[in-house]
Design an enzyme around this catalytic site. Structure first.
Site, mmCIF file in Angstrom:
data_model
loop_
_atom_site.group_PDB
_atom_site.id
_atom_site.type_symbol
_atom_site.label_atom_id
_atom_site.label_comp_id
_atom_site.label_asym_id
_atom_site.label_seq_id
_atom_site.Cartn_x
_atom_site.Cartn_y
_atom_site.Cartn_z
ATOM 1 N N ASP A 19 0.862 -1.171 0.000
ATOM 2 C CA ASP A 19 0.000 0.000 0.000
ATOM 3 C C ASP A 19 0.912 1.238 0.000
ATOM 4 O OD1 ASP A 19 -2.155 1.701 -0.047
ATOM 5 O OD2 ASP A 19 -3.283 0.652 1.492
HETATM 6 C C1 BGC Z 1 -5.053 3.261 0.108
HETATM 7 C C2 BGC Z 1 -5.286 2.257 -0.995
HETATM 8 C C3 BGC Z 1 -5.127 2.915 -2.333
HETATM 9 C C4 BGC Z 1 -3.759 3.541 -2.421
HETATM 10 C C5 BGC Z 1 -3.450 4.179 -3.762
HETATM 11 C C6 BGC Z 1 -3.789 4.065 -0.095
HETATM 12 O O1 BGC Z 1 -3.709 5.118 0.788
HETATM 13 O O2 BGC Z 1 -5.001 2.583 1.339
HETATM 14 O O3 BGC Z 1 -6.558 1.695 -0.861
HETATM 15 O O4 BGC Z 1 -5.324 1.989 -3.356
HETATM 16 O O5 BGC Z 1 -3.663 4.544 -1.412
HETATM 17 O O6 BGC Z 1 -4.231 5.280 -3.986
#
Ligand code: BGC
Length: 759
Positions: free
Chosen positions: A287
């Protein structure tokens, strides 16, 4: 000149790589191609493939722009996220293909969570349709629009089971149930990926957040999650597994710890379970910055974090830039092996191959005009309107006040009544609010000249402007006028009306990422306004906007009707008008329990039987609370209709089952009310004896049926032995002989039951 160069490059790529992307990738051919390519790559170029770069800086000229552009040209980027413009994607792809030494294309990802510019209801809302075919279509449309914008990788589906609505990200998933969650997860993957990942209008799904993110302690975002493996296997893991079985080609690790180890560096999770046990063959992405975030988890310094992630099986680094900075050193120091790097690089290159990018790197972005006829086209909008109306849940409808008749005066009041920005809900980067109708506009259009829709804002979201500012970051909606003036205006409008419709609740950013809250009652200003409106004695219909279940005790006791509308997307206004005025009967059913009190969390209808189960009435020394009921105010599966559905007694074709036979359970459902409508018939089972304690009921089947007024339909569920399996204490997926209670009904509470025996 530029064009000639481009054609030459394309021909070069075709000649060198000579790939034909087909639905079924020829694995041998792919392996040969990747072997050859990898044999030409330097160590740095290999590590570069494991780097996912933030594209926003690149396109908006952010402070890292130069560095990121250089990464692309140096072959130090494998993929990019957050570019929402096909021309810009094309430009970056050209940089990668033409200016990097090996011409390896990038793939481009984004969170297209519930539609692109045609926005569908937030996932929690979508799940309340229980309409997996419609959910699949919504994903198909999302992919069609997103790929027309040059994207080919979607950070969806989010399949985290959640039993605690303090967690704002409950909005992004399918609620509390693993069975329904699994069906929704698979539908979304099918919708995004279609049959052919390399088709120009399908995109690669990314299952997230792996794993158990929805069980974060206290509902706080990014917090620890801790549970037994037994619980994981039975309750939390099934939707991830279902998405992978449906063919999802990528997985995103979660921010939380699992068994004390951050998911981002959890080898059991990312390798033993995901790859060895489940046979996953795609790649795993972290993530956002979650690899370096682990320094805060006290896993060590960035070198330690990168080591742990790489060795755990985490292939692609989302925006920590720590693999490209540290992997070479880690290799020199013997902390990781070349085999580990090679394995991850291969997985990324395989994804590119499967997406057809080696065949044509501009597959998704060459045609920069396609988007104009695709994005927000009438067909997509019509589908989004239909689906949105299916997601509304009618919680209360005293004296059949709904549907409203299109005459007289309707007062539309509340902070959501004339707002455009919030309708699309959380995670809707590509929404185009100026092309959506506000509720006020939608209702006025729907009634035309036959009724009058009066409007007053009535109040702000809450009294405390500073608190509102914290909750609403981008989609500001505060009215600067004093609270008493706003209220007076509302009362004056209400006085003229025959019926009051209030549009209240949360705004979009009060749920979603980093939006945990503990007070889930209607915010103070809105509650006060409702109480003042109640004193007018006029009938009140509440439209509740929220990204989570909220506490509606007062509203349930005092208002005439409550329609839960979530955040229903670009077509919110028309969809609400369709349901309010009876063009469609509400048919959504809750996929998350609405509690009496936030103190009931965590909760699920599928609780384990305790040794002292509560009885019908309150008794001390039972599993209960002194001050509120054990169950929720509105149970899982609950939702009313404008018509009435009668259920006949259940019949079973047999009461004995073995591993070779099946039992058919059936009921006849009759639409005995006054309009055509859909009903969602639900099947629950309880295992009455076994080596481990089982939940008091578990959803095991459902059917969404359409019945005309007066029509009856026999609804059948087939029961077989595999349906009765669960994970035992040794984590074996088994069924055990004994009796089972079978329940069928319109929700998880109001069921009839019969028993049968598994031999
Ligand atoms: C979130 C994810 C997301 C990623 C990219 C993160 O902060 O937890 O769900 O896909 O950002 O945007």
């Amino acid at each position: 000149m530029k064009n000639t160069k481009l054609i030459a490059t394309a021909m070069f790529l075709m000649a060198v790589f000579c790939i034909t992307a087909t639905a079924q990738v020829d694995e041998k051919k792919m392996n040969r191609f990747i072997d050859k390519l990898m044999s030409q790559m330097t160590l740095q170029e290999k590590i570069g493939q494991l780097n996912l770069v933030e594209g926003e800086d690149v396109v908006s000229g952010g402070k890292e722009k130069a560095a990121y552009v250089q990464m692309v040209k140096d072959g130090m980027a494998g993929a990019m996220l957050d570019i929402m413009d096909v021309r810009k994607i094309y430009a970056v792809q050209r940089m990668a293909v033409e200016e990097s030494r090996l011409h390896i294309p990038l793939f481009f990802g984004l969170d297209v969570i519930h539609g692109y510019s045609t926005v569908f209801p937030i996932p929690l809302g979508l799940s309340c349709s229980w309409d997996t075919a419609a959910i699949e279509r919504s994903a198909r449309i999302a992919a069609t629009e997103a790929t027309a914008e040059g994207l080919c990788w979607n950070f969806s589906p989010m399949v985290d089971i959640c039993h605690d609505a303090r967690w704002g990200r409950i909005a992004e998933g399918a609620g509390e149930d693993p069975y329904l969650g699994s069906k929704v997860a698979a539908a979304l993957v099918r919708g995004y990926q279609g049959n052919d990942l390399s088709a120009g209008n399908t995109m690669m799904a990314c299952v997230k957040h792996f794993a158990m993110y929805g069980a974060s302690d206290g509902g706080q975002d990014y917090n620890a999650a801790d549970m037994s493996r037994w619980r994981m296997y039975n309750e939390y893991l099934p939707p991830y597994k279902a998405a992978i079985d449906a063919g999802a080609f990528s997985v995103m690790s979660s921010f939380n710890i699992v068994d004390g180890i951050p998911a981002t560096a959890n080898r059991w999770l990312l390798t033993d379970l995901l790859r060895k046990e489940w046979g996953f063959r795609g790649f795993v992405v972290s993530d956002y910055e979650s690899i370096t975030d682990m320094t805060n988890h006290s896993i060590g310094d960035s070198l330690d974090c990168a080591t742990a992630s790489l060795n755990a099986g985490l292939d692609l680094d989302m925006c920590s830039y720590v693999y490209i900075r540290k992997a070479e050193q880690l290799l020199r120091e013997g902390r990781i092996t070349m085999k580990t790097i090679d394995q991850s690089v291969r997985r990324i290159l395989e994804a590119k191959y499967r997406l057809g990018l080696f065949d044509d790197p501009y597959r998704y972005c060459r045609d920069t005009l396609r988007r104009d006829s695709i994005i927000l086209c009438p067909d997509h909008r019509a589908e989004a309107r239909r689906i949105a109306a299916e997601t509304f849940v009618l919680l209360k409808n005293d004296n059949n006040i709904l549907p409203l008749r299109r005459h007289g005066k309707i007062a539309l009041i509340g902070p959501m009544a004339n707002d455009r920005l919030n309708l699309s809900g959380t995670w809707s980067w590509c929404a185009q609010p100026d092309r959506y109708l506000t509720l006020l506009e939608g209702l006025r259009r729907a009634v035309g000249d036959s009724a009058e829709v009066l409007y007053a804002r009535g109040c702000n979201l809450m009294y405390d402007a500073q608190m509102e500012d914290r909750m609403v970051r981008r989609k500001k909606m505060r009215d600067p006028r004093p609270d008493d003036q706003l209220l007076r205006e509302a009362l004056a409008v209400a006085a003229k009306a025959d019926v009051i419709v209030v549009a209240v609740g949360e705004c979009a950013e009060m749920s979603g990422e980093a939006a945990s809250r503990v007070n889930l009652e209607l915010p103070d200003a809105q509650r006060d306004m409702l109480q003042a409106l109640k004193r007018t004695g006029k009938p009140i219909v509440m439209l509740n906007f929220s990204g989570r279940p909220v506490i509606l005790n007062w509203e349930n006791e005092n208002l005439d009707a409550i329609l839960q509308v979530w955040f229903a997307g670009s077509e919110t206004a028309d969809a609400i008008a369709d349901v309010l005025f009876g063009k469609m009967s509400p048919s959504g059913k809750l996929t998350t329990t609405f509690p009496y009190h936030v103190g009931q969390y965590p909760m699920t209808y599928a609780r384990f039987a305790s040794g002292r189960p509560m009885g019908e009435t309150f008794q001390r020394f039972k599993t209960n609370y002194l001050d509120v009921p054990v169950e929720g105010l509105f149970p899982f599966g609950y939702g009313l209709s404008y018509t009435q559905f009668d259920y006949s007694p259940i019949t079973l074709s047999d009461t004995l089952l073995d591993s070779h036979s099946t039992i058919t359970a059936s009921v006849t459902v009759t639409n005995s009310g006054n309009c055509d409508a859909d009903e969602i018939v639900q099947l629950y089972l309880r295992d009455n004896s076994g080596s481990v304690v089982r939940p008091i009921k578990e959803l095991k089947g459902f059917q969404r049926i359409t019945l005309k007024k007066g029509e009856s339909r026999r609804v059948e569920f087939l029961i077989d032995e595999p349906m009765l399996r669960f994970y035992n204490a040794q984590l074996q997926h088994v069924s055990e002989p004994g009796t089972f209670t079978l329940m069928i009904g319109p929700n998880s509470r109001d069921v009839q039951s019969l028993t049968f025996t598994l031999r």
